[in-house]
Design an enzyme around this catalytic site. Structure first.
Site, PDB file in Angstrom:
ATOM      1  N   ASN A 168      -4.402 -10.008   4.719  1.00 25.67           N
ATOM      2  CA  ASN A 168      -3.932  -8.746   4.129  1.00 25.67           C
ATOM      3  C   ASN A 168      -2.591  -8.373   4.728  1.00 25.67           C
ATOM      4  OD1 ASN A 168      -4.690  -6.439   2.311  1.00 25.67           O
ATOM      5  ND2 ASN A 168      -4.059  -5.358   4.154  1.00 25.67           N
ATOM      6  N   TRP A 186      -3.899   3.263   9.802  1.00 26.79           N
ATOM      7  CA  TRP A 186      -4.708   2.681   8.736  1.00 26.79           C
ATOM      8  C   TRP A 186      -5.561   3.772   8.126  1.00 26.79           C
ATOM      9  CZ3 TRP A 186      -6.324  -1.826  12.412  1.00 26.79           C
ATOM     10  CH2 TRP A 186      -5.536  -2.948  12.168  1.00 26.79           C
ATOM     11  N   GLU A 229      -1.219 -10.204  -0.492  1.00 27.29           N
ATOM     12  CA  GLU A 229       0.044  -9.617  -0.952  1.00 27.29           C
ATOM     13  C   GLU A 229       1.154 -10.667  -0.992  1.00 27.29           C
ATOM     14  OE1 GLU A 229      -2.110  -8.013   0.933  1.00 27.29           O
ATOM     15  OE2 GLU A 229      -2.375  -6.064  -0.032  1.00 27.29           O
ATOM     16  N   ASP A 278       5.345  13.433   6.359  1.00 33.35           N
ATOM     17  CA  ASP A 278       5.056  12.313   5.454  1.00 33.35           C
ATOM     18  C   ASP A 278       5.473  12.595   4.012  1.00 33.35           C
ATOM     19  OD1 ASP A 278       4.097   9.833   4.528  1.00 33.35           O
ATOM     20  OD2 ASP A 278       2.495   9.842   6.002  1.00 33.35           O
TER      21      ASP A 278
END
Ligand SMILES: Cc1cc2nc3c(=O)[nH]c(=O)nc-3n(C[C@H](O)[C@H](O)[C@H](O)COP(=O)(O)O)c2cc1C
Ligand SMILES: [Mn+2]
Length: 497
Positions: A168, A186, A229, A278
């Protein structure tokens, strides 16, 4: 073909007049954010800060406009990237020679998507271990005044599923704790987190920083857990991602990376991560997240450090999100074929709002589509889904607004539901779980409890042609203003500005 590594990418941006080198000394604490925020919001160029109080230059705003996102992917439009994915998903047995040749090309692109192992790579020109590891040597930004510390913002975090060995790669912010540890952000719905939860004791982690733009983008792509990915990266690049064996952990890393951090995360070792300003436009409050121990740093000579600033939208990540929106449309249509198009408004931080147009053939279909979206990968976190008919352009927010206002009876056409919400959504009373709203802005028939639906106003083609031809006679101005859809386009551009 897209750029093969970060340096080729920088050279391409320079050739295309899309990059400015800044030689003035600048501070990675706040100052770079303020510069970049102004440049991003003005649609300005990528910036290579050559002197960010570090031996390493800092690249930022590489993805900050639609044109650069297209250059990054080597396409003329983001939809072209989506179409290439769709072509492969919808492959049929070829008929005739031309189709067979085309089919072979598609098969080659699938073969190219498999990453390729190589013996050595520039990412390991310099190897630093134990006491030589010092994250303080990198120009890591403190982005916003309330941020807890500097954060690595554009990493590709590589892990393996402890059960299957499947790779991943994900983009997760990393708060610097000291010279050789960081937090690993995460979130609970993410694949890296799942690998961590499956680990028994210790999980090897490698973080690649400074990649070719396609591979960097794919770290942010919401693929299903079992899909690597780097396969998507190889497919979009039209050539495999080359990997070398990491020096100290059991992982492979992109050979072309500028910088690689190698180390581990121990199960149950948590630290208080945040606050961090963020992409929600707010600071996310401190929360426990795993600690990443960096045991080795490998680098190119004169490694360039890439960064991104997220914050109140629109910011640079808008175009990473738009790339995902376009690239994933064909895959979404495979599962929900009545979907014609969708739009995730940047102002909705992607997970807050989804506008979707459908080809409606039966009652209840808009509600079917709402539930489908609430059940589809990371789209399941969507708070508001607005469904309109196939002829509505979902990228034209003014038109969607018009349809919702005109076609919705709130008593009949609003569906309130509940389900999982984004990890960082501060609005719900409870973290992770809360309300959803679906709004059916389609035309309704009697089976949906509506009265006979009225006809939309539209001028006849005949009269439009007549007015086009006679425009000069009226003496109102030069050429006739464009009629119908085209005029709406001009208006739309005006309203968007
Ligand atoms: C600039 C940027 C920063 C991001 N930061 C985080 C983060 O800190 N934590 C997180 O869970 N996801 C973050 N994301 C979103 C993930 O990269 C995205 O959900 C991706 O699908 C994760 O990979 P995964 O599906 O393999 O878990 C970020 C995305 C971008 C573009
Ligand atoms: Mn993944």
């Amino acid at each position: 073909m897209p750029a093969r590594d970060l340096r080729e990418w920088i050279a391409l941006l320079e050739r295309e007049d899309e990059l400015v080198r800044v030689s003035a000394e600048v501070e990675p604490q706040l100052e770079i954010t303020e510069i970049v925020d102004r440049v991003v919001k003005a649609g300005g160029p990528a910036l290579l800060f050559e002197n960010p109080k570090s031996e390493h230059a800092l690249l930022i705003n590489q993805f900050g406009t639609e044109r650069r996102m297209c250059l990054a992917l080597g396409v003329d439009s983001l939809d072209e990237a989506g179409r290439r994915v769709g072509d492969v998903l919808e492959m049929q047995p070829p008929q005739g020679l031309v189709e067979k040749v085309r089919g072979l090309k598609k098969l080659k692109s699938i073969a190219d998507s498999q990453p390729k192992r190589v013996r050595s790579g520039p990412c390991q020109e310099i190897v630093l271990q134990s006491d030589d590891v010092d994250l303080g040597a990198l120009p890591i930004q403190t982005c916003w005044p309330g941020d807890a510390a500097p954060f690595i913002t554009l990493p590709a975090v590589i892990t393996k599923d402890p059960r299957t060995g499947g790779r991943n790669v994900g983009m997760y912010r990393m708060q610097v704790l000291d010279r050789n540890t960081t937090a690993m952000h995460w979130q609970i719905h993410k694949d890296g987190r799942a690998d961590y939860l499956l680990a028994d004791g210790r999980l090897d982690v490698a973080v690649a920083i400074g990649l070719d733009p396609v591979t960097a983008y794919t770290a942010s792509a919401p693929l299903p857990k079992h899909v690597d990915e780097l396969m998507l990266a190889g497919f979009l690049r039209g050539e495999p991602v080359e990997l070398v064996q990491a020096k100290t952990v059991d992982l492979e890393v992109p050979a072309n990376a500028e910088i690689v951090l190698e180390g581990y995360i121990a199960k149950d070792e948590l630290t208080n991560e945040g606050p961090f300003g963020d992409h929600t436009g707010y600071y996310t409050p401190p929360e426990p997240f795993p600690v990443f121990h960096v045991e080795a740093v490998t680098m190119r000579r004169d490694a360039i450090y890439p960064s991104i600033v997220v914050g109140k939208p629109p910011a640079e990540d808008a175009w990473l999100g738009k790339a995902t929106e376009r690239i994933f449309l064909p895959a979404i249509r495979m599962s929900v074929p009545e979907i014609v198009d969708y739009d995730l408004p940047v102002a909705g931080a992607f997970h807050n709002c989804c506008l979707v147009s459908i080809r409606k053939t039966f009652p209840g279909q808009p509600q079917k589509v709402m539930h489908a979206i609430w059940g589809l990968g990371l789209l399941s976190l969507t708070k508001a889904v607005v469904v309109v008919d196939e002829w509505v352009d979902v990228h034209d927010y003014e038109e969607v607004f018009f349809r919702v206002c005109a076609n919705v009876d709130p008593k009949r056409d609003v569906l309130l539901s509940e389900g999982p919400l984004d990890h960082l959504d501060h609005a719900p009373s409870q973290q992770f779980y809360g309300g959803k709203i679906g709004i059916d802005g389609t035309h309704k028939g009697p089976a949906e409890g509506a009265r006979p639906w009225p006809e939309e106003i539209r001028m006849t083609d005949e009269i439009q042609r007549l007015v086009d031809e006679r425009w000069g006679e009226y003496g109102i101005g030069d050429g006739p203003p464009e009629g119908n859809g085209r005029q709406r386009n001009a208006l739309r551009q005006l309203l968007r500005r």
